[in-house]
Design an enzyme around this catalytic site. Structure first.
Site, PDB file in Angstrom:
ATOM      1  N   GLY A   1      40.608  37.863  40.393  1.00 37.38           N
ATOM      2  CA  GLY A   1      41.642  38.535  39.643  1.00 37.38           C
ATOM      3  C   GLY A   1      41.221  40.021  39.347  1.00 37.38           C
ATOM      4  O   GLY A   1      40.387  40.628  40.061  1.00 37.38           O
ATOM      5  N   SER A   2      41.664  40.267  38.130  1.00 41.22           N
ATOM      6  CA  SER A   2      41.225  41.649  37.582  1.00 41.22           C
ATOM      7  C   SER A   2      39.543  41.849  37.320  1.00 41.22           C
ATOM      8  O   SER A   2      39.229  43.119  37.350  1.00 41.22           O
ATOM      9  CB  SER A   2      41.871  41.998  36.493  1.00 41.22           C
TER      10      SER A   2
END
Lengths: 631, 386
Positions: free
Chosen positions: A325-326
């Protein structure tokens, strides 16, 4: 009369001739025997002497004590415990079933035990001891000793069992020992493995350092007779005990981490010393009790462990692969700067990004407006990374990811490490057989799509960002204590990755703002204790595609989904701000949002880590930390 | 012995007992005692340094056997001449009884229980056959031997017990009976080409006989030819015996120190493999001493045979000596891996009642021939009582 005398004469001379012939034959026969004796007893005597010795002398192996394992403070975490066993020699017990009945008054002997004993007794020779029960208490041992006259054929032997004082807290790191399997026998040719009752490391550190911990077999030469009964011991040579292994792990911190994660169904967390790669804590829930493996698991216990969907046997820090993810955005940011993209350059985020006829959404539906590189990290703007990624291409992103330890094995000294996945065009063509799509570069840039990494890789990536770009390699073995001295695992400062310090500073500064800044995504998890502040990056990775219908219907609430379809919550962090020493990665599988679920765990872990400050404490093998570290 | 004595003895063949004792070859008796002592020592060792269960019994049997030896030696040779056929018939009867009992009792049985010992008629038959053949050939003129017709009776005498023993089945004893008989045929003067003929015949019969052998007998022969094929099975005995012998070396491991024997690697160490024990504990030197003792016995036997006054005495003494030689040779060659494993004991050394009985009987008869060497036995036999 004359004829008769003649006859007698003929008979006598014929007899004499033939008698002498026969006597000569007998001499020849005896000569043959003498020749044969000479051949056997003089010419080949040496060979037969050896054969007779081999016949007579049997080598018995003596199991050396297994090396102990201690943590970085010197606390024993894997030790040997004396195990009192009752043995039965059927030959000495006139009626062993009666003896067992009497023994039953002291120790419990179940029907299953009896069946096993009956089977063993019928299988081995009557002078070979058969195990009745083990793990006797001292009380039972003394009662058996007192009642010895009524228990013929019963003896007590002291064996060793592996004991893990911290049980499930360290089981994923330490692993466990278990009986030697057929495959072990084929793969290794250590004669020690033949010993009945020997336990060898099957996972974790017990397996990594199995040969170091195992030691060398001692031997006892015994004289045996033709059926193998031992007549007497001739010589005895004690074995070499296994060496002691010292871990980098701080058991108290590990215990804290494990307890902190316990509230989640499936979660993992790693705390590293960024200067040298020491793993200070590596927690994974659910965990398991390692001791029953040494005794031998029942089929039901084994099934319960292997069929549990939460997979308690798996150390998720190294074997769990999640979309980062981020938390992956730092990698893209560094790749962008290396490629010459000005960090001050602004990209406009309207809440989505269009590539061809496809629209890629930002997590913020309303958009972030104008974003520079640091802004995009602090607010975790997806559109910025879509834009940058399209300019960079997947290959440059993948190359930076691998430098930081993602998509490649990080080389931890534990078995079962997964290397995650950082996709490239070639990879897709080779494994899926399709060409790389431009959109895939975009979703890769926000740590989605094919992208997978282990919590350990995320921690290593963070450590390499904050330690000045040095390629630390994570490890749980701090040193091996040999008789000749202590042999540390890390001998040289980690080499530089060649990432400009300026670029790193920009990223690290932004990560500090993520937690401390007014608009940071993890501002709720800030550490307010002066000098202990942390920086980091949140991540929330989807395990499903959000369909257009769902988006339209507004089904967005993670809590409304079944557990296994919820998002993973991730957080990578470091502390203290300004002169980072510790890096941390937390992944709560299907836990929801990174800022709400993972960041508070990382905050608590980093507070506890800094309070204990294991890196600055002197351990049993001295201060080998801070090799080239930025203190 | 003066010429007068000599003349008187010829005229009056009744020698007083005291004189007979004088004629008794005490050197041979001493050799018997020496061999029995070796046997006792080895049986003591075989029992791991104990007189039980074998050494005492062996000594008692040797003592009893010595009395028998003296009795046999001092009996008038003409009595033995006359008793030859009845004795043979008795042994044959016992063999048949054993055979019938074996058939009824389902299984191989070789002995008759006499209460104080287990008598093996086949062992006794070895002596009886030699007595019978010696008596037969005594009465056949040398040139009559050319007639094959005259050989039919002795062939029947030899083959009947051999066939019975083979049925038991006891390959070793059957072979020894035939070898003993063959020796007497040879000594009596049967033409050598006839032996060649028989040898050729046997050669032709081997494949047929092979099919009659029990599986375990076949295996023994096969394993003998290549013991390494079956080191843990049938070849085990030979291999272990050779290891014991070889590891004994020149001087041996010392009395009671033999590892192969005491740790049970040797099978039947009190009977058939006792020589192995000796050679392991006393080495080549000990083995040669034992062989030397036997050699002296054989030399005495041959000398007595050559000095005997009657064809019966000559054939008997020489035949019995050869028979003892066969025991010694077959036993030793077997434990050295030169011959297949057949159950042939070592005279006076191995444990076993019947073999002591047979050996003492044989030596007694040899001594008997010595004592009565001047006795004349007419070729036509003794119609009138002496």
């Amino acid at each position: 009369m004359e004829r008769s005398r003649n006859e007698e004469q003929t008979r006598y001379s014929s007899f004499s001739r033939r008698s002498l012939l026969l006597g000569g034959g007998m001499l020849l026969g005896l000569g043959t025997l003498v020749g044969r004796l000479y051949q056997l007893q003089v010419v080949e005597a040496e060979r037969y002497r050896l054969l007779a010795e081999n016949n007579r002398i049997s080598m018995r192996l003596l199991a050396p004590p297994r090396g102990e394992i201690i943590d970085r403070q010197g606390i024993p975490v894997a030790i040997n415990r004396q195990n009192y066993q009752v043995l039965l020699v059927a030959e000495q017990a006139r009626n062993y079933r009666q003896v067992l009945d009497r023994l039953g008054g002291i120790v419990e002997i179940t029907e299953a035990d009896r069946e096993r004993i009956d089977r063993d007794v019928s299988r081995v020779r009557s002078f070979v001891p058969v195990r009745v029960r083990d793990n006797l208490s001292w009380d039972q041992v003394s009662r058996i000793a007192v009642n010895a006259p009524e228990l013929p054929g019963i003896s007590i032997e002291v064996g060793e069992t592996r004991h893990y004082p911290f049980g499930a807290v360290l089981s994923h790191i330490l692993g466990y020992v278990a009986a030697v399997s057929e495959r072990d026998l084929i793969e290794q040719n250590d004669p020690l493995l033949q010993l009945p009752g020997l336990r060898i490391g099957k996972s974790g550190i017990e397996r990594t350092h199995d040969e170091t911990l195992r030691g060398a077999a001692g031997t006892s030469q015994v004289e045996v007779n033709a059926v193998g009964r031992v007549m007497q011991e001739l010589t005895r040579e004690e074995g070499q005990p296994g060496h002691m292994v010292e871990l980098t792990v701080d058991t108290m911190l590990q215990n804290y981490a494990q307890q902190r994660l316990m509230g989640e169904r499936s979660a993992s967390a790693v705390v590293l010393d960024v200067t040298n790669g020491d793993v200070l804590a590596m927690a994974s829930v659910p965990s398991y009790d390692p001791e029953p493996f040494g005794r031998g698991l029942t089929a039901a216990q084994w099934r319960a462990l292997t069929e549990d969907p939460l997979n308690p046997l798996s150390n998720k820090c190294i074997a769990g692969a999640y979309a980062p993810g981020s938390t992956f955005k730092m990698v893209v940011a560094l790749a962008a700067m290396e490629q010459g993209i000005d960090p001050g350059e602004r990209v406009f985020c309207p809440g989505y990004y269009e590539l061809g006829n496809h629209r890629f959404h930002c997590w913020s539906r309303g958009g972030h407006g104008h974003m520079n590189l640091q802004d995009s990290l602090i607010q975790s703007c997806d559109v910025y990374y879509y834009d940058v990624a399209r300019r960079l291409g997947i290959e440059r992103i993948a190359a930076m990811a691998r430098r930081l330890g993602m998509g490649v094995p990080v080389g931890i000294d534990l078995p079962g490490e997964r290397e995650g996945l950082v996709p490239t065009e070639d990879w897709k063509l080779a494994t899926i057989g399709e060409r790389w799509q431009g959109g895939e570069t975009l979703i890769s840039a926000i740590g989605q799509g094919f992208m997978l990494s282990t919590p350990l890789q995320l921690a290593v990536m963070t450590a390499r960002l904050v330690n000045g770009g040095r390629a630390v390699v994570p490890h749980v073995t701090r040193a091996i204590h040999r008789p000749g001295g202590i042999e540390p695992t890390v001998k040289a400062p980690p080499p530089s990755l060649g990432i400009p310090e300026r670029h790193l500073d920009i990223v690290v500064e932004a990560m500090e703002e993520v937690v401390l800044g007014r608009r940071g995504t993890a501002r709720g998890a800030r550490i307010d204790l002066p000098g202990l502040e942390m920086g980091g990056k949140t991540g929330t990775s989807q395990v499903r595609r959000i369909s257009a219908a769902e988006r339209a219907a507004g089904v967005f609430r993670n809590e409304d989904l079944p557990w296994h379809r919820r998002d993973h919550a991730l957080f990578v962090g470091f502390a203290p701000v300004g002169r980072p020493r510790y890096a941390c990665a937390v992944v709560v599988a299907h836990g929801g949002g990174g800022s709400a679920v993972a960041a508070p765990i990382a905050r608590d872990l980093l507070i506890e880590t800094q309070r204990r400050d294991p890196a600055s404490r002197e351990g049993p093998s001295g201060p080998i930390a801070a090799l080239g570290g930025q203190g | 012995m003066s010429a007068l004595d000599d003349m008187r003895l010829r005229r009056n063949p009744e020698t007083p007992l005291a004189r007979k004792l004088l004629y008794l070859n005490w050197g041979l008796v001493l050799l018997v005692l020496a061999l029995a002592a070796v046997g006792t020592a080895m049986l003591y060792s075989a029992a791991n340094g104990s007189f039980e269960p074998w050494a005492w019994a062996h000594m008692a049997r040797v003592a009893g056997g010595l009395l028998l030896l003296l009795a046999v030696a001092l009996t008038d040779i003409r009595l033995w001449f006359r008793a030859a056929y009845p004795f043979y018939a008795l042994c044959l009867l016992l063999l048949i009884i054993v055979e019938v009992k074996g058939m009824v009792g389902m299984g191989a049985q070789r002995w008759i229980n006499l209460g104080f010992m287990q008598l093996q008629p086949s062992e006794l038959m070895k002596v009886a056959l030699l007595l019978a053949l010696a008596r037969y050939f005594h009465g056949i003129a040398h040139r009559d031997l050319r007639h094959p017709l005259y050989l039919l009776v002795p062939l029947a005498l030899a083959l009947t017990p051999a066939a019975l023993v083979l049925r038991q089945p006891d390959l070793g004893t059957a072979a020894m009976l035939l070898m003993g008989a063959g020796t007497l045929f040879f000594l009596a003067g049967v033409r050598l080409w006839k032996f060649a003929l028989v040898a050729a015949g046997i050669g032709a019969l081997v494949p047929i006989a092979w099919s009659f052998l029990h599986d375990y007998q076949k295996r023994r022969v096969l394993v003998f030819l290549d013991p390494s094929t079956d080191p843990l099975g049938a070849g085990y005995h030979i291999t272990q015996s050779k290891i014991a012998l070889g590891s004994g070396g020149l001087f041996g491991k010392g009395f009671l120190e033999g590892t192969q024997g005491h740790l049970n690697f040797l099978p039947e160490r009190q009977t058939d493999f006792i020589f192995t024990m000796l050679a392991e504990e006393f080495g080549l030197v000990g083995a040669l001493v034992l062989l030397g003792l036997y050699l002296l016995v054989f030399i005495y036997g041959v000398a007595i045979a050559l000095s005997a006054g009657s064809q019966f005495g000559r054939l008997l003494a020489m035949g019995l000596t050869a028979n003892l030689f066969f025991y010694v040779f077959i036993n030793m060659a077997m434990v050295m891996g030169l011959l297949p494993v057949v159950g042939v004991p070592l005279p006076l050394v191995s444990y076993g009642g019947t073999v002591i009985l047979t050996t003492m009987l044989s030596l007694g008869l040899i001594l008997n021939v010595r004592i009565h060497r001047d006795y004349h036995i007419p070729r036509r036999g003794l119609r009138n009582a002496p």
